[in-house]
Design an enzyme around this catalytic site. Structure first.
Site, short mmCIF file in Angstrom:
data_model
loop_
_atom_site.label_atom_id
_atom_site.label_comp_id
_atom_site.label_asym_id
_atom_site.label_seq_id
_atom_site.Cartn_x
_atom_site.Cartn_y
_atom_site.Cartn_z
N ASP A 26 11.79 15.91 2.63
CA ASP A 26 12.41 14.76 3.29
C ASP A 26 13.59 15.18 4.17
O ASP A 26 14.28 16.16 3.88
CB ASP A 26 12.89 13.76 2.22
CG ASP A 26 13.15 12.39 2.81
OD1 ASP A 26 12.58 12.07 3.87
OD2 ASP A 26 13.93 11.63 2.20
N GLY A 27 13.80 14.43 5.24
CA GLY A 27 14.99 14.64 6.08
C GLY A 27 14.69 15.12 7.50
O GLY A 27 15.62 15.40 8.25
N HIS A 43 9.90 16.65 12.66
CA HIS A 43 8.62 16.91 11.97
C HIS A 43 8.06 18.26 12.42
O HIS A 43 7.57 19.04 11.62
CB HIS A 43 7.60 15.81 12.26
CG HIS A 43 8.03 14.46 11.75
ND1 HIS A 43 8.58 14.27 10.51
CD2 HIS A 43 8.00 13.22 12.33
CE1 HIS A 43 8.86 12.99 10.33
NE2 HIS A 43 8.52 12.33 11.42
N ARG A 77 5.44 3.21 9.31
CA ARG A 77 6.36 3.73 10.35
C ARG A 77 5.86 3.32 11.75
O ARG A 77 4.70 2.94 11.91
CB ARG A 77 6.43 5.25 10.24
CG ARG A 77 7.12 5.64 8.95
CD ARG A 77 7.49 7.08 8.95
NE ARG A 77 8.25 7.37 7.75
CZ ARG A 77 8.98 8.43 7.56
NH1 ARG A 77 9.05 9.35 8.49
NH2 ARG A 77 9.66 8.61 6.44
N LEU A 137 -2.39 31.66 -4.80
CA LEU A 137 -1.61 30.42 -4.88
C LEU A 137 -2.53 29.26 -4.51
O LEU A 137 -3.36 29.40 -3.61
CB LEU A 137 -0.44 30.48 -3.87
CG LEU A 137 0.30 29.18 -3.55
CD1 LEU A 137 1.21 28.77 -4.70
CD2 LEU A 137 1.14 29.32 -2.28
N HIS A 199 17.77 10.39 -4.07
CA HIS A 199 17.40 10.66 -5.46
C HIS A 199 16.32 9.69 -5.89
O HIS A 199 16.57 8.75 -6.65
CB HIS A 199 18.62 10.54 -6.37
CG HIS A 199 19.69 11.53 -6.08
ND1 HIS A 199 20.80 11.71 -6.86
CD2 HIS A 199 19.81 12.45 -5.08
CE1 HIS A 199 21.56 12.67 -6.36
NE2 HIS A 199 20.99 13.14 -5.27
N VAL A 201 11.68 9.08 -6.25
CA VAL A 201 10.37 9.72 -6.31
C VAL A 201 9.45 9.26 -5.18
O VAL A 201 8.49 9.95 -4.83
CB VAL A 201 9.71 9.45 -7.70
CG1 VAL A 201 8.35 10.07 -7.81
CG2 VAL A 201 10.59 10.00 -8.81
N GLU A 213 10.93 18.94 -14.28
CA GLU A 213 12.37 18.99 -14.02
C GLU A 213 12.59 18.56 -12.58
O GLU A 213 11.84 18.98 -11.69
CB GLU A 213 12.90 20.42 -14.23
CG GLU A 213 12.78 20.92 -15.64
CD GLU A 213 13.68 20.15 -16.62
OE1 GLU A 213 14.77 19.71 -16.21
OE2 GLU A 213 13.26 19.98 -17.78
C1 IPE Z 1 8.68 10.53 1.10
O1 IPE Z 1 9.67 10.45 2.07
C2 IPE Z 1 7.37 10.91 1.72
C3 IPE Z 1 7.29 12.28 2.27
C4 IPE Z 1 8.20 13.19 2.22
C5 IPE Z 1 6.03 12.59 2.88
P1 IPE Z 1 10.05 9.06 2.75
O2 IPE Z 1 11.12 9.35 3.71
O3 IPE Z 1 8.84 8.38 3.25
O4 IPE Z 1 10.61 8.25 1.49
P2 IPE Z 1 11.50 6.94 1.47
O5 IPE Z 1 10.87 5.96 2.39
O6 IPE Z 1 12.87 7.32 1.93
O7 IPE Z 1 11.51 6.51 0.04
C1 IPE Z 2 9.98 13.47 5.83
O1 IPE Z 2 11.04 13.28 6.69
C2 IPE Z 2 8.66 13.59 6.55
C3 IPE Z 2 7.76 12.46 6.33
C4 IPE Z 2 7.98 11.43 5.59
C5 IPE Z 2 6.49 12.54 7.03
P1 IPE Z 2 11.44 11.83 7.20
O2 IPE Z 2 10.66 11.53 8.43
O3 IPE Z 2 11.33 10.85 6.12
O4 IPE Z 2 12.96 12.06 7.59
P2 IPE Z 2 14.16 11.09 7.29
O5 IPE Z 2 14.18 10.84 5.81
O6 IPE Z 2 13.92 9.84 8.06
O7 IPE Z 2 15.36 11.85 7.76
MG MG Z 3 12.62 10.19 4.68
#
Ligand code: IPE
Ligand code: IPE
Ligand code: MG
Length: 258
Positions: A26-27, A43, A77, A137, A199, A201, A213
Site C-alpha cells: 500500500d501507498g 503503481h 476506484r 519460491l 493498520h 487488513v 504475525e
Molecule cells: C489494499 O489497499 C489493497 C491492495 C494493496 C491491493 P487499499 O489501498 O485498497 O486499502 P484501503 O482502501 O485503504 O483499505
Molecule cells: C496500493 O497503493 C496499490 C493498490 C491498491 C492497487 P494505493 O493505490 O492504495 O496507494 P495509496 O494508499 O492511495 O497511497
Molecule cells: Mg491504499
C-alpha cells in the site's frame, strides 16, 4: 549502506525465517502525489519493489510470498486508474514470467479471475503452467482477491461436493474447510506485512491470517526494498508465537517436555 543491504541477515537463523509471508503493498498513490505526480506513476514505481521483495524471499528461503495487487474493492476506484492497473498487470506478466521461470519460481494468481478478460486469464494460466514445477519460491499474486470471497468460494465448492455426495456434512471440520480455501497446499501464513502506514487488513487473507504475525510500517510501497523486508523479518523473529499456549509452554527450554 546501500538501500538494499541486509543489515540483520547474519543474525537470523535459517529455521527462524517465516515460511509464508504476505504483503499488502500500500501507498503507491501517496508516493506519487508527494512528488506532484499522478497516482498511476506510483503503481508503475511499485513494480521495482515487487522485484526486490521476490528477490529477498527467494534468497532467504521463504517458501511462499503472497502479494496483494488488486482487491475485490479496488474496482471502486476511478475507471482510468483501474484500467492502468490492469494494463500494468498484463505488462508485468509479459515481462517477468520468463525471469521467474529462470529463477525456479512458481507463479500463481489467486482471486476471482472471472472478472478479467479472457485474454488475460489465458495468459495467467499459461504462466502458471509454465512455472508449476518450480520449487525455489511460490509467488502468489492476489488479483481481484477478497478474503470474504475466498471463504464464500470455499463454502460454495464444499457445498457442491456435498451435493455430489463426495463429502458428508458430519465430516466438515476446520481442516476439511481449509482444503477449499486459496493456497491450502502452502505453508500457513506466518507474517503479514502492510506498508503505507495504515493498520488494517482491507479484506486480505481473512481465513489464513488467524495466527499470522502482523507488521505495519510507514514506508510507502515504492520505497520498500530488501532491507525493509529484512527489518520486518527481523521483527518477526523477535516475537514469541504462543498459539494459545502460555509463554512457558512454548519457551525453547521446555520443548519436548509436553
Ligand atoms: C489494499 O489497499 C489493497 C491492495 C494493496 C491491493 P487499499 O489501498 O485498497 O486499502 P484501503 O482502501 O485503504 O483499505
Ligand atoms: C496500493 O497503493 C496499490 C493498490 C491498491 C492497487 P494505493 O493505490 O492504495 O496507494 P495509496 O494508499 O492511495 O497511497
Ligand atoms: Mg491504499
Amino acid at each position: 549502506m546501500s538501500s538494499d543491504s541486509a543489515s540483520h541477515a547474519s543474525s537470523i537463523p535459517e529455521d527462524a525465517m517465516p515460511q509464508h509471508v504476505a504483503i499488502i503493498m500500500d501507498g503507491n498513490g501517496r508516493w506519487a502525489q508527494q512528488q506532484g505526480k499522478l497516482r498511476t506513476f506510483g503503481h508503475k514505481a511499485g513494480v521495482e519493489a515487487v522485484r526486490s521483495s521476490v528477490r529477498y524471499a527467494r534468497k532467504h528461503g521463504i517458501k511462499a510470498l503472497t502479494l496483494f495487487a488488486f482487491s475485490s474493492e479496488n474496482w471502486k476506484r476511478p475507471k482510468d486508474e483501474v484500467k492502468i492497473l490492469m494494463q500494468l498487470f498484463n505488462l508485468v506478466l509479459s515481462s517477468e514470467v520468463k525471469k521467474l521461470n529462470k529463477n525456479n519460481i512458481r507463479l500463481r494468481v489467486v482471486g476471482d479471475l472471472s472478472a478479467f478478460d479472457e485474454k488475460l486469464v489465458t495468459k495467467i494460466r499459461k504462466a502458471e503452467t509454465l512455472t508449476e514445477n518450480n520449487s525455489s519460491l511460490t509467488l502468489n499474486i492476489a488479483a481481484n482477491y477478497g478474503g470474504r470471497w475466498d471463504i464464500v468460494n470455499a463454502a460454495k465448492m464444499l457445498a457442491e461436493d456435498i451435493a455430489e455426495s463426495k463429502v458428508n456434512i458430519e465430516d466438515i471440520d476446520e481442516e476439511r474447510f481449509h482444503q477449499y480455501t486459496c493456497m491450502s497446499d502452502l505453508p500457513p501464513l506466518d507474517l503479514m506485512i502492510r506498508t503505507g502506514g495504515d493498520h488494517r487488513v482491507s479484506n486480505f487473507l481473512l481465513w489464513q491470517c488467524a495466527y499470522a504475525e502482523f507488521y505495519f510500517c510507514e514506508t510507502l510501497w515504492p520505497d520498500f526494498n530488501e532491507s525493509k523486508f529484512e527489518e520486518a523479518v527481523f521483527d518477526f523473529c523477535q516475537r514469541q508465537r504462543r498459539f494459545g499456549q502460555t509463554g512457558e509452554q512454548v519457551s525453547p527450554a521446555n520443548q519436548g517436555q509436553g
